[in-house]
Design a protein around this motif. Structure first.
Motif, PDB file in Angstrom:
ATOM      1  N   ALA A  10      -6.359   1.855   2.754  1.00  0.00           N
ATOM      2  CA  ALA A  10      -6.438   0.473   2.272  1.00  0.00           C
ATOM      3  C   ALA A  10      -5.265   0.150   1.356  1.00  0.00           C
ATOM      4  CB  ALA A  10      -7.763   0.244   1.553  1.00  0.00           C
ATOM      5  N   ALA A  11      -4.933   1.055   0.472  1.00  0.00           N
ATOM      6  CA  ALA A  11      -3.817   0.828  -0.448  1.00  0.00           C
ATOM      7  C   ALA A  11      -2.495   0.700   0.308  1.00  0.00           C
ATOM      8  CB  ALA A  11      -3.734   1.966  -1.463  1.00  0.00           C
ATOM      9  N   ARG A  12      -2.296   1.532   1.302  1.00  0.00           N
ATOM     10  CA  ARG A  12      -1.054   1.469   2.089  1.00  0.00           C
ATOM     11  C   ARG A  12      -0.915   0.156   2.839  1.00  0.00           C
ATOM     12  NH1 ARG A  12      -0.193   7.474   4.755  1.00  0.00           N
ATOM     13  NH2 ARG A  12       0.049   8.547   2.768  1.00  0.00           N
ATOM     14  N   GLU A  13      -2.046  -0.413   3.246  1.00  0.00           N
ATOM     15  CA  GLU A  13      -2.048  -1.675   3.990  1.00  0.00           C
ATOM     16  C   GLU A  13      -2.198  -2.889   3.070  1.00  0.00           C
ATOM     17  OE1 GLU A  13      -1.883  -2.149   7.483  1.00  0.00           O
ATOM     18  OE2 GLU A  13      -1.255  -0.058   7.525  1.00  0.00           O
ATOM     19  N   HIS A  14      -2.286  -2.652   1.772  1.00  0.00           N
ATOM     20  CA  HIS A  14      -2.506  -3.724   0.788  1.00  0.00           C
ATOM     21  C   HIS A  14      -3.776  -4.512   1.121  1.00  0.00           C
ATOM     22  CE1 HIS A  14       1.413  -2.827  -0.859  1.00  0.00           C
ATOM     23  NE2 HIS A  14       1.899  -2.884   0.368  1.00  0.00           N
ATOM     24  N   ARG A  15      -4.846  -3.775   1.390  1.00  0.00           N
ATOM     25  CA  ARG A  15      -6.140  -4.369   1.734  1.00  0.00           C
ATOM     26  C   ARG A  15      -7.201  -3.846   0.786  1.00  0.00           C
ATOM     27  NH1 ARG A  15      -6.050  -6.420   6.905  1.00  0.00           N
ATOM     28  NH2 ARG A  15      -4.342  -5.706   8.237  1.00  0.00           N
ATOM     29  N   SER A  16      -8.319  -4.586   0.726  1.00  0.00           N
ATOM     30  CA  SER A  16      -9.483  -4.068   0.015  1.00  0.00           C
ATOM     31  C   SER A  16     -10.132  -3.000   0.901  1.00  0.00           C
ATOM     32  CB  SER A  16     -10.491  -5.187  -0.251  1.00  0.00           C
ATOM     33  OG  SER A  16     -11.053  -5.647   0.971  1.00  0.00           O
ATOM     34  N   ILE A  17     -10.968  -2.184   0.313  1.00  0.00           N
ATOM     35  CA  ILE A  17     -11.684  -1.176   1.095  1.00  0.00           C
ATOM     36  C   ILE A  17     -12.562  -1.861   2.144  1.00  0.00           C
ATOM     37  CG2 ILE A  17     -13.473   0.614   0.990  1.00  0.00           C
ATOM     38  CD1 ILE A  17     -12.229   1.512  -1.651  1.00  0.00           C
ATOM     39  N   ALA A  18     -13.261  -2.918   1.757  1.00  0.00           N
ATOM     40  CA  ALA A  18     -14.129  -3.630   2.699  1.00  0.00           C
ATOM     41  C   ALA A  18     -13.329  -4.178   3.875  1.00  0.00           C
ATOM     42  CB  ALA A  18     -14.868  -4.759   1.989  1.00  0.00           C
TER      43      ALA A  18
ATOM     44  N   LYS B 228     -13.932   8.952   1.909  1.00  0.00           N
ATOM     45  CA  LYS B 228     -13.787   7.766   1.068  1.00  0.00           C
ATOM     46  C   LYS B 228     -12.390   7.711   0.448  1.00  0.00           C
ATOM     47  CE  LYS B 228     -15.748   5.244  -2.822  1.00  0.00           C
ATOM     48  NZ  LYS B 228     -16.747   5.225  -3.882  1.00  0.00           N
ATOM     49  N   GLU B 229     -11.887   8.836   0.009  1.00  0.00           N
ATOM     50  CA  GLU B 229     -10.548   8.867  -0.572  1.00  0.00           C
ATOM     51  C   GLU B 229      -9.495   8.528   0.477  1.00  0.00           C
ATOM     52  OE1 GLU B 229      -7.760   8.718  -3.319  1.00  0.00           O
ATOM     53  OE2 GLU B 229      -9.897   8.896  -3.724  1.00  0.00           O
ATOM     54  N   ALA B 230      -9.679   9.021   1.695  1.00  0.00           N
ATOM     55  CA  ALA B 230      -8.759   8.672   2.778  1.00  0.00           C
ATOM     56  C   ALA B 230      -8.814   7.175   3.062  1.00  0.00           C
ATOM     57  CB  ALA B 230      -9.102   9.472   4.037  1.00  0.00           C
TER      58      ALA B 230
END
Length: 64
Positions: free
Chosen positions: A25-33, A18-20
């Motif tokens: 997601a953060a690196r891609e500027h996306r939500s987790i979903a 989950k942390e990965a």
């Protein structure tokens, strides 16, 4: 513009995974979903698994 219908998915994963996922997601500027969807679409594309459009899933031949 009409919004696409979505479905809810709930699953359990290892906290480290989950942390990965959060990091990716953060690196891609996306939500987790959205990151999960991108990863699934990428996997399916690489493995020849077709993803039906929403209209095809609903059986009406129309998008959404």
């Amino acid at each position: 513009m009409a919004t696409a219908k979505t479905a809810t998915v709930t699953f359990r994963i290892d906290p480290a995974v989950k942390e990965a996922l959060r990091t990716a997601a953060a690196r891609e500027h996306r939500s987790i979903a959205n990151m999960v969807e991108v990863l699934i679409r990428d996997y399916c594309g690489r493995n020849g698994i077709a993803i039906a459009e929403q209209g095809e899933l609903l059986g009406d031949g129309k998008p959404g």
